[in-house]
Scaffold this motif. Structure first.
Motif, mmCIF file in Angstrom:
data_model
loop_
_atom_site.group_PDB
_atom_site.id
_atom_site.type_symbol
_atom_site.label_atom_id
_atom_site.label_comp_id
_atom_site.label_asym_id
_atom_site.label_seq_id
_atom_site.Cartn_x
_atom_site.Cartn_y
_atom_site.Cartn_z
ATOM 1 N N ASN A 96 0.872 -1.170 -0.032
ATOM 2 C CA ASN A 96 0.091 -0.176 -0.102
ATOM 3 C C ASN A 96 0.852 1.439 0.198
ATOM 4 O O ASN A 96 0.394 2.331 0.501
ATOM 5 C CB ASN A 96 -1.093 0.058 1.025
ATOM 6 C CG ASN A 96 -2.086 -0.856 1.161
ATOM 7 O OD1 ASN A 96 -2.573 -0.930 -0.182
ATOM 8 N ND2 ASN A 96 -2.857 -1.293 1.980
ATOM 9 N N THR A 97 2.030 1.162 -0.482
ATOM 10 C CA THR A 97 2.992 2.343 -0.677
ATOM 11 C C THR A 97 3.077 2.613 -2.104
ATOM 12 O O THR A 97 2.504 2.045 -2.973
ATOM 13 C CB THR A 97 4.112 2.120 -0.042
ATOM 14 O OG1 THR A 97 4.883 1.033 -0.811
ATOM 15 C CG2 THR A 97 4.254 1.749 1.496
ATOM 16 N N VAL A 98 3.769 3.805 -2.439
ATOM 17 C CA VAL A 98 4.050 4.158 -3.749
ATOM 18 C C VAL A 98 5.701 3.936 -3.865
ATOM 19 O O VAL A 98 6.312 3.917 -3.347
ATOM 20 C CB VAL A 98 3.612 5.526 -4.369
ATOM 21 C CG1 VAL A 98 2.162 5.709 -4.196
ATOM 22 C CG2 VAL A 98 4.247 6.632 -3.354
ATOM 23 N N ASP A 99 5.718 3.697 -5.250
ATOM 24 C CA ASP A 99 7.106 3.386 -5.666
ATOM 25 C C ASP A 99 7.335 3.849 -7.231
ATOM 26 O O ASP A 99 6.867 3.290 -7.994
ATOM 27 C CB ASP A 99 7.595 1.848 -5.729
ATOM 28 C CG ASP A 99 8.946 1.580 -5.876
ATOM 29 O OD1 ASP A 99 9.651 2.469 -6.311
ATOM 30 O OD2 ASP A 99 9.477 0.330 -5.943
ATOM 31 N N SER A 100 8.253 4.949 -7.348
ATOM 32 C CA SER A 100 8.458 5.535 -8.644
ATOM 33 C C SER A 100 9.112 4.882 -9.369
ATOM 34 O O SER A 100 9.026 4.696 -10.740
ATOM 35 C CB SER A 100 9.038 6.782 -8.282
ATOM 36 O OG SER A 100 10.349 6.835 -7.857
ATOM 37 N N LYS A 101 9.850 3.693 -8.842
ATOM 38 C CA LYS A 101 10.264 2.699 -9.612
ATOM 39 C C LYS A 101 9.638 1.754 -10.757
ATOM 40 O O LYS A 101 9.920 1.368 -11.760
ATOM 41 C CB LYS A 101 11.329 1.832 -9.080
ATOM 42 C CG LYS A 101 12.501 2.642 -8.467
ATOM 43 C CD LYS A 101 13.583 1.759 -7.486
ATOM 44 C CE LYS A 101 14.613 2.530 -6.853
ATOM 45 N NZ LYS A 101 15.670 1.598 -5.980
ATOM 46 N N GLY A 102 8.287 1.667 -10.175
ATOM 47 C CA GLY A 102 7.401 0.935 -10.982
ATOM 48 C C GLY A 102 6.649 1.598 -11.926
ATOM 49 O O GLY A 102 5.690 0.967 -12.689
ATOM 50 N N GLY A 103 6.949 3.012 -11.777
ATOM 51 C CA GLY A 103 6.385 3.787 -13.021
ATOM 52 C C GLY A 103 5.449 4.861 -12.648
ATOM 53 O O GLY A 103 5.313 4.940 -11.351
ATOM 54 N N PHE A 104 4.603 5.342 -13.470
ATOM 55 C CA PHE A 104 3.705 6.455 -13.152
ATOM 56 C C PHE A 104 2.369 6.144 -13.927
ATOM 57 O O PHE A 104 2.214 5.746 -14.884
ATOM 58 C CB PHE A 104 4.388 7.688 -13.610
ATOM 59 C CG PHE A 104 5.627 8.107 -12.851
ATOM 60 C CD1 PHE A 104 5.828 8.925 -11.712
ATOM 61 C CD2 PHE A 104 6.717 7.706 -13.288
ATOM 62 C CE1 PHE A 104 6.902 9.153 -11.149
ATOM 63 C CE2 PHE A 104 8.063 8.028 -12.850
ATOM 64 C CZ PHE A 104 7.933 8.719 -11.582
ATOM 65 N N HIS A 105 1.413 7.179 -13.376
ATOM 66 C CA HIS A 105 0.031 7.251 -13.782
ATOM 67 C C HIS A 105 0.248 8.719 -13.967
ATOM 68 O O HIS A 105 0.954 9.586 -13.452
ATOM 69 C CB HIS A 105 -1.132 6.890 -13.223
ATOM 70 C CG HIS A 105 -1.125 5.230 -12.898
ATOM 71 N ND1 HIS A 105 -1.476 4.758 -11.566
ATOM 72 C CD2 HIS A 105 -1.063 4.407 -13.556
ATOM 73 C CE1 HIS A 105 -1.464 3.623 -11.649
ATOM 74 N NE2 HIS A 105 -1.135 3.194 -12.952
ATOM 75 N N TYR A 106 -0.748 9.321 -14.903
ATOM 76 C CA TYR A 106 -0.821 10.536 -15.209
ATOM 77 C C TYR A 106 -2.129 11.206 -14.957
ATOM 78 O O TYR A 106 -3.225 10.682 -15.265
ATOM 79 C CB TYR A 106 -0.243 10.907 -16.833
ATOM 80 C CG TYR A 106 0.935 10.025 -17.120
ATOM 81 C CD1 TYR A 106 2.122 10.892 -16.509
ATOM 82 C CD2 TYR A 106 0.966 9.076 -17.720
ATOM 83 C CE1 TYR A 106 3.416 10.184 -16.838
ATOM 84 C CE2 TYR A 106 2.219 8.343 -17.803
ATOM 85 C CZ TYR A 106 3.248 8.937 -17.288
ATOM 86 O OH TYR A 106 4.874 8.388 -17.516
ATOM 87 N N VAL A 107 -2.119 12.489 -14.152
ATOM 88 C CA VAL A 107 -3.395 13.253 -14.020
ATOM 89 C C VAL A 107 -3.180 14.371 -14.894
ATOM 90 O O VAL A 107 -2.387 15.344 -14.720
ATOM 91 C CB VAL A 107 -3.477 13.524 -12.530
ATOM 92 C CG1 VAL A 107 -4.739 14.193 -12.362
ATOM 93 C CG2 VAL A 107 -3.643 12.041 -11.641
ATOM 94 N N TYR A 108 -4.025 14.416 -15.920
ATOM 95 C CA TYR A 108 -4.317 15.551 -16.725
ATOM 96 C C TYR A 108 -5.183 16.727 -16.121
ATOM 97 O O TYR A 108 -6.485 16.291 -15.785
ATOM 98 C CB TYR A 108 -4.361 15.224 -18.272
ATOM 99 C CG TYR A 108 -3.327 14.433 -18.894
ATOM 100 C CD1 TYR A 108 -2.332 15.073 -19.763
ATOM 101 C CD2 TYR A 108 -3.652 13.035 -18.613
ATOM 102 C CE1 TYR A 108 -1.394 13.984 -20.039
ATOM 103 C CE2 TYR A 108 -2.527 12.098 -18.924
ATOM 104 C CZ TYR A 108 -1.575 12.652 -19.942
ATOM 105 O OH TYR A 108 -0.494 11.781 -20.517
ATOM 106 N N VAL A 109 -4.700 17.886 -16.230
ATOM 107 C CA VAL A 109 -5.840 18.987 -15.785
ATOM 108 C C VAL A 109 -6.057 20.023 -16.867
ATOM 109 O O VAL A 109 -5.163 20.565 -17.118
ATOM 110 C CB VAL A 109 -5.321 19.620 -14.372
ATOM 111 C CG1 VAL A 109 -6.207 20.745 -14.056
ATOM 112 C CG2 VAL A 109 -5.011 18.769 -13.418
#
Length: 247
Positions: A177-190
């Motif tokens: 339940n943590t985040v790990d930038s090594k696993g990649g990203f999702h993108y939130v477009y505003v």
């Protein structure tokens, strides 16, 4: 994978599994972005809501003017029973029944990606409808697996008059339940309708420097195994590996 753009696929999926299912990010993963751009008094449309708990999380956080839509009558019936306090409607994001300027915010978590799997024209039609129902100065917030160099083509300010900022959010780790930038990203477009170049809250692309590769609109089991999909039960579980989220 083309089935993600088909209503029959989703109807059967929701009939066979009524457990809540979170694409990409929980509300907690994007709350800091939501609170930056969305006022609690805003009229919010959650487009392609599925059986995510995000709308309830928004409601609990004080965003009470929420309309949820999905083209699957199956899931809308289920969610109407599960969350009777919220407003649910059966509707296709490519053919919205609302009047022009009906909403201040449209949120689409994974929806645009799924629609694009049925074809580029379907994606463009969805964006046209979102633009139509947004008020002047309203914002469209798609949460996507698609890299900016592809998705930004759909948000062309020359044709829509939108100004867009991109936030990259690390994919959540299913295991802890943590985040790990090594696993990649999702993108939130505003995407702000009628935004101007000097708007303080809308800035040009702002993404991680290590995001350089090109992408295609497709799903893969490998993407799923890297925590692009989260199934929410009493405990967090690993998702089934026959699933695959949209690019």
């Amino acid at each position: 994978m083309a089935q993600y753009g088909k209503k029959d696929y989703w109807d059967e999926r929701y009939k066979s599994d009524e457990e809540h299912f979170e694409w990409y990010q929980r509300f907690s993963g994007i709350e800091h972005i939501i609170s930056k751009y969305i006022k609690r008094s805003d009229r919010i449309l959650v487009a392609g809501c599925g059986n995510s708990r995000m709308s309830r999380a928004l409601y609990d956080d004080g965003y009470e003017n929420i309309t949820n839509i999905d083209f699957s009558e199956v899931v809308i019936n289920q969610m109407s029973l599960f969350e009777p306090k919220l407003h649910w409607e059966v509707m296709d994001v490519k053919d919205l029944a609302y009047e022009d300027g009906s909403f201040d915010v449209v949120i689409a978590k994974g929806t645009l990606d799924a629609v694009l799997c049925a074809g580029l024209q379907d994606g463009k039609r969805m964006i046209e409808e979102v633009d139509r129902v947004l008020s002047d100065g309203g914002i469209f917030v798609p949460i996507s697996f698609g890299l900016p160099e592809k998705r930004m083509e759909l948000f062309d300010p020359g044709s829509l008059g939108w100004q867009t900022k991109v936030h990259s959010v690390a994919k959540p780790s299913i295991e802890n339940n943590t985040v790990d930038s090594k696993g990649g990203f999702h993108y939130v477009y505003v995407c702000k309708k009628g935004g101007k170049e000097d708007d303080d809250d809308i800035v040009k692309k702002e993404c991680s420097d290590d995001i350089v590769k090109k992408e295609e609109c497709s799903f893969s089991d490998d993407q799923l195994s890297k925590s692009t999909l989260i199934k929410k039960k009493t405990k967090t579980e690993n998702p089934p590996h026959d699933e695959a989220p949209p690019d």
